[in-house]
Write an enzyme that holds these catalytic residues in place. Structure first.
Site: not given
Lengths: 432, 503
Positions: A52, A118, A120
């Site tokens: 996807e 991730d 951040d």
């Protein structure tokens, strides 16, 4: 439209204008290596074809479940739709475009995706003093460096992963993509377990103290050894997190001993302006002077270790890693806010990576033009051999990425060499 | 009840005839399927012939065990309490002797365990709901048994499993000693013994950072082995159940098994308890039409409610009558007394009408009239909780069924209060049980609260075998136990005086 607004719009370059994006995808974006990276082989297979992609269009529309049969078709659609950015999801059991044709919805399920992380900068807002929110500077980038070092080491040494790609997220963070077969095939439970292994509970805004099990788990112990120098140089010296009286309050709250905190408070009240480095040293000095009531000397060492971890240990957004079907922004797309390309980070030269020096899309397009004018004396034939990305400062990043992907493909082909070789030979035979 | 003793009676014509090639396969496979250990991971389905009776009886026995286990969980019993409670239940229904025992039954017990597991696997594979519940309970049972196993036999069993772990060598121990100790939180009293496996096999240990990781290998302390075995068992069972679900519609079957399987899967609502003669109090005292009012204090809510409705309206509708008549038959009320009871209760109905419309049904229920089968079987058996919980819900004006199911929670609480059940914590518990459709657990909760004192006495003094205090699954069982607890110490001492008997 009113006048000031148009002014503002023109003063700030619009990185997501369709023209710029079209040129970028047409001339610079490394579709071929990206395809190989996600496909784990030279010829298209379900790893890529049932994968996807989600497009974020300049208007803000978000289109999910896009999939492509080949790198060329993928590029074609990017050039045509000029997405601001796109995200990469898992490989599904069938082609995601066909998902609505299934009689049973349950047979459409994610089967494989790279393990992702991730990091951040916003998660560090409570401990960084230099910037906040979306801003970033070279000082606080060190937090990301620390996180990459700790996570990368754990992934390699503890879990035995080898194919780890770190990517600058374009503004103030970093992503990791782990492409080892074993990592790709993990289900949600295993991803959750792995994320749990790496995440340490941090104390919240309310100052609830973290307590970490003793003896320290070897992973935590090793991380602490990696982080110690950074704590001295980057946290205490650069960030200076306990400089003012209010900031020092935070440190006080982390020390669970009344005598100690009272003595420290007194000392700091009488001598304002002590740096964090001095205050950190004061803890030991005051404790040695006998101001300890409930804590033993050994417990104080533990408490100080906890504080060091609190100020240095990676703060991961664990939710991203836990789910097989979580989408994450692709490498090499453009961050719409900064215009910077999300380039891979070469961990061998991690300390010299400068997030503020990463090229922006407008600069890159300019570099192509400059190259044209500079190399006027080259013959057209020679010019045609040079690809556009080679004319720009994107070159080292693409080269690093290609090298990384080549390593991954080599590893992949080991397992199924015979079949793969036949396929490659077949391919070569078709080329004219 | 042990079917093992009854001779197998498989009709020669019905015996599975296998072709030569399959026959060979079956024998070789079967010979491999001996039971060297008390515990079994049930990897291979049974291949021997058994009778239909064995097929059903063994499965029912196992079901009973699983239901008790679930009841323990519903009542938030701790692992230790559960083990203590389950021991007599297991011994009664699904005994498994250790290798060390000299019992000649060992092989039969293990065969029964093996076959009943596979029967239930078939019965509970149909829906995702049943599968999930079954695998959860089986995993619990497995865990419990592993706990109760003798240490040496457990070790032998675990070592026999084809699990991918290897022992950490002395050399490795020396190299990584301090890290091993720190990672696995080794206490001083624990042996220094670890094994290593792929980290994917122990995700929860990884998540809690309770093992050492080296290049994808997890170094785990031996104490975690049991948990790993249980997890592996649950994982394999879940896979097996899904497989069974896929094959179920294609089962090569001649209509002998599917009714049994259907009945078994129904039994999961509340396990079916057969009515036994032992539920009557006929041997202690003789209930009469006149003593029912007094005895009704021992009735479960479903019957108390019918009794009250009957007294209020002087009438009950057909299904209520049937349910109540069978219950009264079950407590030992004779047919004559029962007719008297109904005649007196239906005050407003003329004799002619009673004879014409009601008498026959009562006699039919007792097997006095009706077809040959009915008369030989002495009428219907009293309804079990399962029957009451699975039959269609009553329509307006009808009062049969289980009130815990048929009443809306608020109305149920009012009903219980009107019968003197007022304890707030208890009612809250009932409300929760009913919300989760555990109707029989709610009923048992009320029972246990009402008889707190005597139950404690019986337990403390070990007056009754522990299996006599398991979960009640039959209204007549409820009555009998309530009656016995009220009259503790008086049984055997001649006729028990009955309240209300001297009307």
């Amino acid at each position: 439209m009113t006048r000031p607004e148009t002014l503002q719009a023109s003063s700030k370059p619009n990185y997501s204008s369709p023209d710029i994006l079209r040129q970028f995808y047409q001339r610079l974006f490394p579709f071929r290596p990206l395809f190989q990276w996600l496909n784990h082989g030279p010829t298209p297979q379900p790893d890529f074809q049932n994968r996807e992609f989600a497009f974020v269009l300049p208007g803000g529309a978000y289109i999910r479940y896009q999939s492509f049969l080949s790198a060329d078709l993928f590029k074609k659609q990017c050039v045509q739709m000029t997405p601001e950015r796109f995200e990469i999801g898992p490989q599904y059991s069938i082609n995601p475009r066909d998902r609505k044709q299934l009689r049973k919805a349950s047979s459409f399920r994610p089967v494989m995706k790279e393990l992702v992380f991730d990091i951040d900068m916003t998660d560090y807002d409570s401990i960084r003093t230099c910037c906040s929110k979306a801003a970033i500077c070279n000082k606080c980038w060190h937090f990301i460096i620390m996180a990459i070092k700790v996570v990368d080491t754990a992934l390699r040494e503890d879990f035995g992963f080898q194919h780890i790609l770190w990517v600058y997220s374009g503004r103030r963070g970093a992503h990791a993509w782990i492409s080892d077969k074993r990592a790709r095939e993990m289900d949600d439970a295993k991803r959750k377990a792995l994320a749990g292994y790496l995440v340490l509970a941090m104390s919240g805004e309310q100052g609830k103290k973290i307590s970490i099990k003793r003896p320290l788990h070897p992973h935590v112990d090793r991380s602490l050894k990696v982080l110690n120098p950074y704590f001295q140089d980057e946290v205490l010296a650069e960030q200076d997190p306990w400089q003012s009286a209010e900031q020092a309050e935070r440190l006080i709250r982390l020390l669970p001993d009344k005598d100690l905190t009272a003595a420290l408070q007194k000392k700091w009240d009488s001598m304002p302006g002590r740096s964090s480095n001095q205050k950190w040293a004061d803890i030991d000095a005051v404790a040695e002077a006998g101001h300890l009531s409930t804590l033993s000397a050994k417990q104080l060492v533990d408490v100080k270790q906890d504080i060091r971890l609190e100020y240095t240990y990676p703060r991961l957004d664990a939710e991203v890693s836990k789910k097989l079907n979580h989408l994450l922004k692709s490498p090499f797309v453009i961050h719409p806010g900064t215009g910077r390309v999300c380039v891979p980070i070469d961990t061998r030269h991690l300390d010299s990576f400068d997030p503020l020096g990463v090229p922006t899309v407008t600069a890159l397009l300019q570099e192509i033009d400059e190259w044209e004018s500079k190399s006027g004396n080259m013959s057209d034939e020679e010019k045609a051999k040079v690809q556009d990305w080679q004319k720009t400062s994107l070159k080292p990043y693409v080269e690093y990425f290609r090298g990384y992907v080549a390593g991954l493909l080599k590893e992949e082909s080991k397992g199924k060499r015979s079949r793969e070789e036949v396929a490659i030979e077949g391919l070569n035979g078709m080329e004219f | 009840m042990l079917a093992v003793t009854s001779a197998p009676r498989i009709d020669a014509k019905k015996r599975a005839v296998l072709d030569r090639r399959r026959q060979e396969f079956v024998t070789t496979k079967w010979q491999a399927e001996a039971y060297p250990h008390r515990m079994n991971m049930y990897p291979i389905p049974p291949l021997d012939d058994i009778t239909l009776e064995q097929f059903e009886e063994w499965a029912i026995a196992r079901l009973k065990v699983l239901a008790e286990l679930e009841a323990c969980q519903f009542r938030n019993r701790t692992a230790d309490e559960t083990a203590e409670y389950m021991k007599p239940v297991l011994d009664k229904h699904l005994r498994l002797s250790p290798n060390s025992s000299q019992s000649s039954e060992v092989e039969v017990e293990r065969k029964r365990d093996h076959y009943s597991h596979w029967t239930l696997r078939l019965a509970f594979s149909a829906t995702a709901d049943l599968r999930q519940r079954f695998s959860r309970l089986e995993a619990q049972l497995f865990k419990l048994r592993l706990r109760l196993d003798r240490a040496d036999e457990r070790k032998a069993f675990i070592e026999s499993l084809p699990m991918s772990w290897e022992v950490v060598t002395e050399e490795e121990k020396k190299t990584w000693h301090s890290e091993l100790v720190a990672a696995t939180g080794l206490r001083r009293d624990e042996e220094e013994s670890w094994f290593k496996t792929e980290w994917e096999h122990v995700p929860d240990l990884v998540e809690r950072r309770q093992c050492l990781l080296k290049k994808g290998k997890a170094y785990v302390h031996v104490r975690e082995q049991q948990t790993m075995v249980v997890n592996e068992f649950a994982r394999q069972l879940e896979l097996g159940l899904e497989q069974a679900a896929r094959f179920l519609p294609r089962m090569d079957e001649d209509n002998r098994l599917s009714p049994i399987l259907h009945h078994l899967s129904q039994s999961f609502v509340a396990p079916d308890a057969g009515y036994t003669e032992a539920s009557s109090i006929g041997d202690i005292t003789t209930p009469t039409a006149a003593s029912i009012d007094g005895l009704s204090q021992h009735f479960p809510l479903c019957m108390q409610n019918l009794h009250r409705e009957l007294r209020k309206n002087n009438h009950l509708k057909h299904f209520g009558r049937l349910q109540y008549t069978l219950f009264l038959k079950g407590i030992g009320l004779s047919l004559q007394e029962c007719i008297i009871f109904w005649r007196k209760s239906f005050k407003l109905i003329a004799d002619d009408k009673f004879k014409a419309e009601y008498l026959y049904n009562i006699r039919h229920a007792y097997g006095e009239v009706g077809g040959d089968a009915n008369r030989r079987g002495r009428g219907y058996t009293p309804y079990s909780c399962q029957k009451l919980l699975t039959e269609p819900a009553p329509a307006a004006g009808q009062t049969h069924g289980c009130p815990y199911r048929t009443y809306a929670p608020d109305n149920l609480i009012t009903l219980l209060q009107s019968f003197g059940v007022t304890d707030r914590a208890l009612l809250q518990g009932v409300r929760e049980d009913v919300g989760k459709q555990r109707y029989h657990i709610a009923c048992n909760r009320v029972f246990e609260h009402a008889h707190k004192g005597p139950i404690k006495k019986v337990k403390d003094e070990a007056l009754w075998p522990a299996s006599e205090l398991d979960t009640i699954l039959h209204p007549n069982g409820y009555f009998k136990r309530s009656f016995m607890l009220k009259n503790l110490g008086r049984e055997g001492g001649g006729e028990v005086k009955m309240e209300g008997s001297g009307e």
